[in-house]
Scaffold this motif. Structure first.
Motif, PDB file in Angstrom:
ATOM      1  N   GLY A  63      88.623 -16.528 120.420  1.00 33.28           N
ATOM      2  CA  GLY A  63      87.873 -17.761 120.319  1.00 33.28           C
ATOM      3  C   GLY A  63      88.602 -18.917 120.984  1.00 33.28           C
ATOM      4  N   THR A  64      87.870 -20.010 121.187  1.00 34.22           N
ATOM      5  CA  THR A  64      88.445 -21.208 121.789  1.00 34.22           C
ATOM      6  C   THR A  64      88.142 -22.405 120.903  1.00 34.22           C
ATOM      7  N   ASN A  65      88.907 -23.463 121.076  1.00 36.14           N
ATOM      8  CA  ASN A  65      88.640 -24.689 120.334  1.00 36.14           C
ATOM      9  C   ASN A  65      87.252 -25.211 120.699  1.00 36.14           C
ATOM     10  N   GLY A  66      86.517 -25.637 119.690  1.00 37.89           N
ATOM     11  CA  GLY A  66      85.179 -26.163 119.941  1.00 37.89           C
ATOM     12  C   GLY A  66      84.088 -25.121 119.907  1.00 37.89           C
ATOM     13  N   VAL A 119      78.027 -19.805 119.718  1.00 40.34           N
ATOM     14  CA  VAL A 119      78.814 -19.939 120.945  1.00 40.34           C
ATOM     15  C   VAL A 119      80.242 -19.509 120.672  1.00 40.34           C
ATOM     16  N   LEU A 120      80.776 -18.684 121.574  1.00 35.94           N
ATOM     17  CA  LEU A 120      82.175 -18.274 121.524  1.00 35.94           C
ATOM     18  C   LEU A 120      82.719 -18.329 122.949  1.00 35.94           C
ATOM     19  N   GLY A 121      83.637 -19.266 123.192  1.00 42.30           N
ATOM     20  CA  GLY A 121      84.141 -19.450 124.543  1.00 42.30           C
ATOM     21  C   GLY A 121      83.025 -19.903 125.462  1.00 42.30           C
ATOM     22  N   ASP A 122      82.863 -19.215 126.589  1.00 46.43           N
ATOM     23  CA  ASP A 122      81.792 -19.567 127.522  1.00 46.43           C
ATOM     24  C   ASP A 122      80.581 -18.659 127.376  1.00 46.43           C
ATOM     25  N   HIS A 123      80.469 -17.980 126.230  1.00 47.02           N
ATOM     26  CA  HIS A 123      79.326 -17.114 125.964  1.00 47.02           C
ATOM     27  C   HIS A 123      78.472 -17.701 124.844  1.00 47.02           C
ATOM     28  N   LEU A 124      77.177 -17.774 125.088  1.00 52.07           N
ATOM     29  CA  LEU A 124      76.206 -18.151 124.062  1.00 52.07           C
ATOM     30  C   LEU A 124      75.386 -16.917 123.718  1.00 52.07           C
ATOM     31  N   TYR A 125      75.175 -16.679 122.417  1.00 49.43           N
ATOM     32  CA  TYR A 125      74.420 -15.515 121.958  1.00 49.43           C
ATOM     33  C   TYR A 125      73.178 -15.979 121.207  1.00 49.43           C
ATOM     34  N   LEU A 126      72.073 -15.275 121.459  1.00 50.71           N
ATOM     35  CA  LEU A 126      70.801 -15.637 120.837  1.00 50.71           C
ATOM     36  C   LEU A 126      69.987 -14.376 120.598  1.00 50.71           C
ATOM     37  N   LEU A 127      69.409 -14.265 119.405  1.00 45.05           N
ATOM     38  CA  LEU A 127      68.514 -13.161 119.079  1.00 45.05           C
ATOM     39  C   LEU A 127      67.082 -13.606 119.332  1.00 45.05           C
ATOM     40  N   THR A 128      66.366 -12.853 120.162  1.00 44.91           N
ATOM     41  CA  THR A 128      64.981 -13.176 120.494  1.00 44.91           C
ATOM     42  C   THR A 128      64.163 -11.893 120.530  1.00 44.91           C
ATOM     43  N   ALA A 129      62.896 -12.034 120.893  1.00 54.33           N
ATOM     44  CA  ALA A 129      62.013 -10.888 121.080  1.00 54.33           C
ATOM     45  C   ALA A 129      61.718 -10.717 122.564  1.00 54.33           C
ATOM     46  N   ARG A 130      61.434  -9.477 122.956  1.00 53.60           N
ATOM     47  CA  ARG A 130      61.048  -9.207 124.335  1.00 53.60           C
ATOM     48  C   ARG A 130      59.971  -8.134 124.347  1.00 53.60           C
ATOM     49  N   ASP A 152      82.763 -13.319 116.446  1.00 51.55           N
ATOM     50  CA  ASP A 152      84.075 -13.214 115.814  1.00 51.55           C
ATOM     51  C   ASP A 152      85.153 -13.803 116.716  1.00 51.55           C
ATOM     52  N   PRO A 153      85.749 -14.927 116.342  1.00 53.02           N
ATOM     53  CA  PRO A 153      86.774 -15.538 117.191  1.00 53.02           C
ATOM     54  C   PRO A 153      88.007 -14.665 117.391  1.00 53.02           C
ATOM     55  N   GLN A 154      88.264 -13.735 116.484  1.00 54.09           N
ATOM     56  CA  GLN A 154      89.466 -12.917 116.627  1.00 54.09           C
ATOM     57  C   GLN A 154      89.305 -11.832 117.680  1.00 54.09           C
ATOM     58  N   THR A 155      88.195 -11.098 117.636  1.00 51.65           N
ATOM     59  CA  THR A 155      88.001  -9.964 118.545  1.00 51.65           C
ATOM     60  C   THR A 155      87.123 -10.297 119.739  1.00 51.65           C
ATOM     61  N   GLY A 156      86.323 -11.368 119.631  1.00 48.59           N
ATOM     62  CA  GLY A 156      85.346 -11.666 120.666  1.00 48.59           C
ATOM     63  C   GLY A 156      84.057 -10.895 120.506  1.00 48.59           C
ATOM     64  N   GLU A 195      84.008 -12.504 107.923  1.00 42.40           N
ATOM     65  CA  GLU A 195      85.067 -13.018 107.059  1.00 42.40           C
ATOM     66  C   GLU A 195      86.254 -12.074 107.149  1.00 42.40           C
ATOM     67  N   GLY A 196      87.312 -12.506 107.852  1.00 41.18           N
ATOM     68  CA  GLY A 196      88.451 -11.622 108.052  1.00 41.18           C
ATOM     69  C   GLY A 196      88.027 -10.384 108.811  1.00 41.18           C
ATOM     70  N   ASP A 197      88.243  -9.220 108.226  1.00 38.95           N
ATOM     71  CA  ASP A 197      87.854  -7.956 108.858  1.00 38.95           C
ATOM     72  C   ASP A 197      86.462  -7.499 108.457  1.00 38.95           C
ATOM     73  N   LEU A 198      85.710  -8.346 107.751  1.00 38.18           N
ATOM     74  CA  LEU A 198      84.426  -7.934 107.202  1.00 38.18           C
ATOM     75  C   LEU A 198      83.256  -8.585 107.931  1.00 38.18           C
ATOM     76  N   VAL A 199      82.154  -7.834 108.015  1.00 37.11           N
ATOM     77  CA  VAL A 199      80.846  -8.373 108.381  1.00 37.11           C
ATOM     78  C   VAL A 199      79.970  -8.212 107.147  1.00 37.11           C
ATOM     79  N   ILE A 200      79.391  -9.313 106.663  1.00 31.36           N
ATOM     80  CA  ILE A 200      78.682  -9.303 105.386  1.00 31.36           C
ATOM     81  C   ILE A 200      77.230  -9.712 105.602  1.00 31.36           C
ATOM     82  N   VAL A 201      76.311  -8.922 105.026  1.00 30.80           N
ATOM     83  CA  VAL A 201      74.886  -9.252 105.011  1.00 30.80           C
ATOM     84  C   VAL A 201      74.372  -8.989 103.601  1.00 30.80           C
ATOM     85  N   SER A 202      73.116  -9.349 103.355  1.00 32.76           N
ATOM     86  CA  SER A 202      72.543  -9.088 102.037  1.00 32.76           C
ATOM     87  C   SER A 202      71.042  -8.916 102.150  1.00 32.76           C
TER      88      SER A 202
END
Length: 746
Positions: A32-35, A79-90, A136-140, A186-193
């Motif tokens: 990850g990057t600042n901002g 947004v992470l670094g210079d990548h923006l991610y978006l979930l859409t339909a196609r 995830d700022p740690q792994t990208g 959160e840390g090493d976890l991905v959490i959903v419900s």
């Protein structure tokens, strides 16, 4: 009373939460990057941005518009670094899919996309792609949760890491509303419900939280803190530190807010506010959790409330834990945001309210439109928020009101571009998604993002005496003879990981063997079964749940199954299906005693979800009452063949609300009469999938021709077998048979 963003006051807490969110026990350079804006609610998941110098005015026609891309949707970008991610339909019709987009933040150029199809869901086509991704700022890596219960992880370059089908594995229930939570890292976890009805002790339909290892996708914990669910929800969790304990706080489908220890899922407290599901996220101000909703309250007839409760409490919270409460505020979709002194939230009618954070006193209200879903983001002393009417506002709040710095109509008033998701603010730009487009507001070029410093907390374990044993992976599916290495993790009373430990291992209701190092081996000749592997460390113990599925072919006439039980560790079947006597023999019954919508109609998954190219068949029958019949069907590889009773038709479907994926023919059939259903699914060489079904009266010769057929251009290449029943009245199954298809597709 100043109500603008007080950076000096808020920055230390903001940075502490950010650093905690980014820490992880595994070593490695931060990606990850600042901002960055890695979560749809921001770095601390509270709707706050520390950025300054942001635009006060812009225009969709060009002023302060860095770029515009033709990708609209319901969700918010991250947004992470210079990548923006978006979930859409196609796509459209039988080619409609959910997709994860990756765009360059400076240019809007599409870098890559990944797509997947919805299956076995009631969500209509116009409501897919609901949740926002999480980066995830740690792994990208980036993670996304689809409306059909698919949780997927991808690398920064778009390579799929893993996927989990929560519908087939845990009985996740999706409904026509489409409401889907966004993942939290959160840390090493991905959490959903979500609402789920699994197997065994997790068979009851409850709101559950699921945590998966972000690198491998293995199940780390499943928590069931809630009561009876009312409807699906999308409350945004926040992770905060209260009394040195990291808590995840989120609303749920049982009408309550829940606080869990984030590393284990252990419930800490809950506060029940309504008999409807909660869609708003909480925020923390000091030690007060600010909670809102727009449904009927438990103790008054007023609709909605905003309240502050003591987040340091434990157990079931009541009136004694309230700091303050204001009834009648209907903030049921957007989430609140605060500068620490003033709370801002837009209600369901697009009215922006300001409340005193210490007392709950309403300070002012400003109308922005008529319909609202998006949450406001507070940055640089300004609020950025859009409405479903297609208006986008930049506002400067004051002690006694707010100034509209800019108001833009996206689309036209007659055909507005609805804004349903929140903005993302990263690297000097404000990213807005409408129903039709993605806008980047700000300078065309930004300063190059600077790398984030290493996480505040490096590798290693916390101290303190162990208070909890966590066995991971917590949920496993095996074939006969397969092995899995289980680990006993010690957790202290704050929910911190202490370390892995040797344990005394034992088996409960499960065949096979377990070695001293935790390696469990399923018996080579195992029949289908489910049970637990238990680890004991001193006076503490924990378990992992294991299911073993015998290879095909399967046959079952239910004669060896005890009355009022299930034939195996089936998902979404507890209290919905049972073996009972009928006409002197045993059959499987889809029960009709409970007409609650989440119980009356149920799809039970009876095998693993990695099977492909197989045929399922069974005898089926419906009873009748007041000339009403039930619906009954079979499932193979994410395709379903259903006999509809009252409508007297046979239907082949993979996603029924998308009618282009459904084929049906008239088929009059009689109550209290056995019929034989047969469904075959074949993977074709060109990536397509062929599903074919037939039906005939039991006892008669099988027809040579298939009754109904569909070739899916974007086919499901694998999936669990299952049974389906909509039991207005009882429906029955007998002589179940599942066989592998022989040879090449016919």
């Amino acid at each position: 009373m100043p109500s603008c963003f007080d950076a000096a006051q808020r920055r230390p807490a903001f940075l502490l939460v950010l650093a905690l969110a980014l820490c992880a026990p595994a070593a490695g350079a931060q990606k990850g990057t600042n901002g960055d804006w890695p979560d749809w609610r921001g770095p601390a998941r509270d709707g706050l941005s520390p950025e300054t110098g942001l635009p006060e005015k812009w225009s969709p026609a060009g002023q302060n518009l860095a770029w515009k891309a033709p990708y609209g949707g319901r969700s918010a970008p991250v947004v992470l670094g210079d990548h923006l991610y978006l979930l859409t339909a196609r796509g459209k019709g039988d080619t409609l899919q959910e997709r994860l987009l990756c765009l360059h933040t400076e240019t809007g150029k599409l870098l890559w996309e990944q797509r997947w199809s919805v299956f076995m869901s009631d969500v209509p086509p116009h409501r897919i792609a609901w949740a926002s991704p999480a980066a995830d700022p740690q792994t990208g890596n980036v993670y996304v949760f689809g409306v059909g219960g698919m949780l997927l992880g991808f690398t920064r370059e778009g390579k799929k890491l893993w996927e989990r089908s929560l519908t087939e594995e845990f009985g996740l229930i999706t409904t026509h509303g489409g409401r889907t939570v966004s993942p939290v890292i959160e840390g090493d976890l991905v959490i959903v419900s979500g609402i789920s009805a699994g197997w065994g002790t997790q068979g009851a339909g409850l709101h559950r939280f699921f945590a998966f290892d972000k690198r491998s996708g293995e199940t780390m914990w499943v928590s069931s803190p809630g009561g009876r669910p009312y409807d699906t929800t999308y409350s945004a969790p926040i992770v905060v530190v209260v009394n040195a304990v990291r808590l995840l706080i989120a609303g749920a489908s049982d009408g309550a807010y829940h606080a869990l220890k984030v590393q284990t899922g252990e419930p800490v407290w809950k506060y029940v506010v309504s008999k409807r599901g909660i869609n708003t996220g909480a925020i923390l101000i000091g030690t007060n959790a600010v909670l809102t909703h727009s449904e009927e309250n438990m103790d008054t007839s007023d609709m909605g409330m905003i309240a502050a409760v003591d987040a340091t409490a434990k157990g079931t919270l009541g009136a004694q834990h309230l700091r303050w409460r204001v009834n009648g505020f209907q903030g049921g979709f957007s989430s609140p945001v605060s500068d620490g002194k003033t709370i801002y939230q837009v209600d369901n009618g697009a009215n922006l309210f300001a409340f005193d954070a210490a007392t709950g006193k309403q300070l002012w209200v400003r109308n922005l439109g008529t319909i609202q879903k998006a949450s406001a983001v507070l940055a640089d002393g300004k609020l950025y928020v859009g409405t479903e009417n297609g208006k986008f506002f930049i506002l400067r709040p004051r002690a006694d009101g707010c100034d509209i710095l800019d108001e833009e109509q996206l689309g036209t008033e007659a055909a507005p571009e609805a804004v349903i998701g929140s903005v993302a603010i990263a690297h000097g730009k404000v990213f807005v998604v409408s129903s039709e487009a993605l806008y980047a507001i700000g300078k065309k070029t930004s300063a190059a993002p600077t790398k984030m410093p290493p996480a505040m907390f490096g590798p290693g374990a916390a101290g303190g005496a162990p208070a909890y044993v966590q066995v991971v992976p917590a949920e496993v599916i095996l074939k006969p003879g397969e092995r899995v290495r289980l680990r006993a993790r010690l957790i202290n009373d704050r929910g911190d990981f202490v370390g892995e430990s040797k344990a005394a291992w034992s088996l409960e209701q499960l065949g096979g063997t377990v070695q001293p190092d935790g390696t469990y081996a399923a018996p080579a000749d195992a029949k289908t079964q489910g049970g637990q592997v238990k680890a004991t460390v001193g006076q503490l113990s924990g378990t992992a749940r294991v299911r073993i599925f015998a290879p095909l072919p399967w046959t079952d006439d239910f004669q060896s199954t005890a009355i009022n039980t299930l034939p195996g560790p089936w998902v979404n079947a507890v209290n919905k299906y049972a073996v009972r006597e009928l006409d002197g023999g045993k059959v499987l019954v889809k029960l009709a005693e409970n007409q609650f919508s989440l119980v009356k109609r149920a799809r039970a998954f009876i095998g693993p979800n990695d099977w492909s190219n197989y045929t399922i068949e069974a005898d089926v029958r419906s009873s009748t009452k007041r000339r009403q019949m039930g619906d009954v069907g079979i499932v193979a590889q994410r395709y379903q063949l259903v006999l509809f009773g009252n409508h007297e038709k046979l239907e082949l479907q993979s996603w029924q609300p998308e009618t282009a994926r459904t084929v049906s023919i008239a088929y009059p059939w009689k109550p209290d009469t056995w019929y034989h259903l047969k469904l075959r699914v074949e993977n074709l060489p060109d990536g397509k999938v062929r599903a074919r079904g037939k039906v005939w009266p039991t006892g008669e010769a099988e027809p040579a021709e298939w009754t109904i057929e569909r070739i899916d251009p974007l086919g499901h290449r694998q999936g669990a077998p299952g049974l389906y029943g909509d039991a207005i009245v009882e429906v029955y199954f007998d002589n179940l048979k599942i066989t592998p298809n022989s040879g090449k597709p016919e």
